[in-house]
Design a protein around this motif. Sequence first.
Motif, PDB file in Angstrom:
ATOM      1  N   ARG A 130      32.580  16.816  82.107  1.00 45.70           N
ATOM      2  CA  ARG A 130      30.975  16.120  81.705  1.00 45.70           C
ATOM      3  C   ARG A 130      30.054  17.513  81.636  1.00 45.70           C
ATOM      4  N   ARG A 131      29.753  17.332  80.487  1.00 44.06           N
ATOM      5  CA  ARG A 131      28.747  18.459  79.837  1.00 44.06           C
ATOM      6  C   ARG A 131      27.335  17.336  79.510  1.00 44.06           C
ATOM      7  N   GLU A 132      26.275  17.945  80.219  1.00 42.33           N
ATOM      8  CA  GLU A 132      24.967  17.630  80.207  1.00 42.33           C
ATOM      9  C   GLU A 132      24.409  18.084  78.553  1.00 42.33           C
ATOM     10  N   THR A 133      23.628  17.316  77.556  1.00 39.97           N
ATOM     11  CA  THR A 133      22.994  17.644  76.708  1.00 39.97           C
ATOM     12  C   THR A 133      21.378  16.840  76.628  1.00 39.97           C
ATOM     13  N   PHE A 134      21.570  16.543  75.370  1.00 38.90           N
ATOM     14  CA  PHE A 134      20.536  15.619  75.636  1.00 38.90           C
ATOM     15  C   PHE A 134      20.854  14.672  74.462  1.00 38.90           C
ATOM     16  N   ALA A 135      20.681  13.482  74.140  1.00 42.44           N
ATOM     17  CA  ALA A 135      20.937  12.474  72.873  1.00 42.44           C
ATOM     18  C   ALA A 135      20.242  12.312  71.680  1.00 42.44           C
ATOM     19  N   VAL A 136      20.737  12.073  70.379  1.00 41.25           N
ATOM     20  CA  VAL A 136      20.144  12.233  69.342  1.00 41.25           C
ATOM     21  C   VAL A 136      20.789  10.986  68.906  1.00 41.25           C
ATOM     22  N   ALA A 137      20.378   9.662  68.731  1.00 35.24           N
ATOM     23  CA  ALA A 137      20.469   8.617  67.945  1.00 35.24           C
ATOM     24  C   ALA A 137      19.577   7.311  67.906  1.00 35.24           C
ATOM     25  N   ARG A 138      19.952   6.526  67.294  1.00 40.26           N
ATOM     26  CA  ARG A 138      19.170   5.735  66.807  1.00 40.26           C
ATOM     27  C   ARG A 138      19.645   4.245  66.613  1.00 40.26           C
ATOM     28  N   ALA A 139      19.058   3.441  67.559  1.00 42.56           N
ATOM     29  CA  ALA A 139      19.587   2.061  67.508  1.00 42.56           C
ATOM     30  C   ALA A 139      17.988   0.630  66.893  1.00 42.56           C
ATOM     31  N   SER A 140      18.284  -0.312  66.675  1.00 46.17           N
ATOM     32  CA  SER A 140      17.409  -1.355  66.887  1.00 46.17           C
ATOM     33  C   SER A 140      18.678  -2.826  67.501  1.00 46.17           C
ATOM     34  N   ILE A 141      17.214  -3.327  67.935  1.00 44.17           N
ATOM     35  CA  ILE A 141      17.139  -4.538  68.649  1.00 44.17           C
ATOM     36  C   ILE A 141      16.669  -5.422  68.794  1.00 44.17           C
ATOM     37  N   LEU A 142      17.750  -6.814  68.736  1.00 47.74           N
ATOM     38  CA  LEU A 142      16.826  -8.541  67.904  1.00 47.74           C
ATOM     39  C   LEU A 142      16.074  -8.950  69.678  1.00 47.74           C
ATOM     40  N   CYS A 143      15.099  -8.837  69.416  1.00 49.58           N
ATOM     41  CA  CYS A 143      14.321  -9.339  70.691  1.00 49.58           C
ATOM     42  C   CYS A 143      13.402 -10.322  70.194  1.00 49.58           C
ATOM     43  N   THR A 144      13.402 -12.022  71.316  1.00 51.46           N
ATOM     44  CA  THR A 144      12.327 -13.076  71.097  1.00 51.46           C
ATOM     45  C   THR A 144      11.717 -12.842  72.013  1.00 51.46           C
ATOM     46  N   PHE A 145      10.441 -13.508  70.954  1.00 53.97           N
ATOM     47  CA  PHE A 145       9.785 -13.814  72.051  1.00 53.97           C
ATOM     48  C   PHE A 145       8.991 -15.151  71.434  1.00 53.97           C
TER      49      PHE A 145
END
Length: 301
Positions: free
Chosen positions: A226-241
Amino acid sequence: MTPLFCEDLIISASSPVRALDKLAANGITAYSARRIAPGKLKIRVKCKETAKIFAIFRGSCYTVTKAGPARLAKLRARALRRPGILAGLAAFVVAAYCVNIPVLRIDVTGSARYEEEAYAVLAESGVRTFALCGEEEREAARRALLALPGVVFASVEKAGCVVTAVIEESEETPLPERERELLSPRAGKVEELAVLRGTALVSEGDAVGAGQTLVAGYFLTEEGERRETFAVARASILCTFSAEYFSAERSDAAAADAVAAAHLAAGGELVSSEVSVRAEGDGYIYGAAVTVRLRISVNLD
């Protein structure tokens, strides 16, 4: 450890401390640095590196002038004029190497941000009160201080029973610390996930909770390390309200207003909506349920 033969130089510029960055980038160590006037910095370097320094700053916005020899170079110049002091100089050198006075006081100057940490670094390197410390301990402390983020100059000198540590930080604005993980801001379902760095802990279609880690700040090597680093990412989340709203009338406009109010409260991009209505008292209760898309990213700005 400060060399025996040094040269004092004066660097003049609107921001002379930045010159230390340039010297460090060219592999030149400044053994002392002190502001002597607005826009003027006095540094101490090896005599043999003086010509290289003048070449580095030639044609730049920095003006470099010689302030004269330092330490043994200055003593040597005086000795050439007065041969009689050579015997005294020899006695001084013998005393300096034979007598090591314990440290009674430690001063840290130049950086309020690193003052507390500097004392800890000095102690770990063997530079502490009521202890003997030589050139080896002071050099180890200097290197450790120089490794601190943003530090461009560090010196640790001993005069009698007092040790003085000087720290200079770069005047450049430091970059903000990177976020290490991508977190879900709300509960929902992962619609899309793209990871450029880090390790994905969920997959598209997974249900996630508020604050759950989607991409962690580490990766595994081929050997499983395991090597520590920083995340580089994107996502879309579907949420209900969902929420209920009162209206005095039953109409398409009232239903649209209910959806708009629910969308405003939920945020994000509207994906779908449903509206129900029931009579209550002197009006109607509109139940609006919306699904929104939240787009999130980390370290992609």
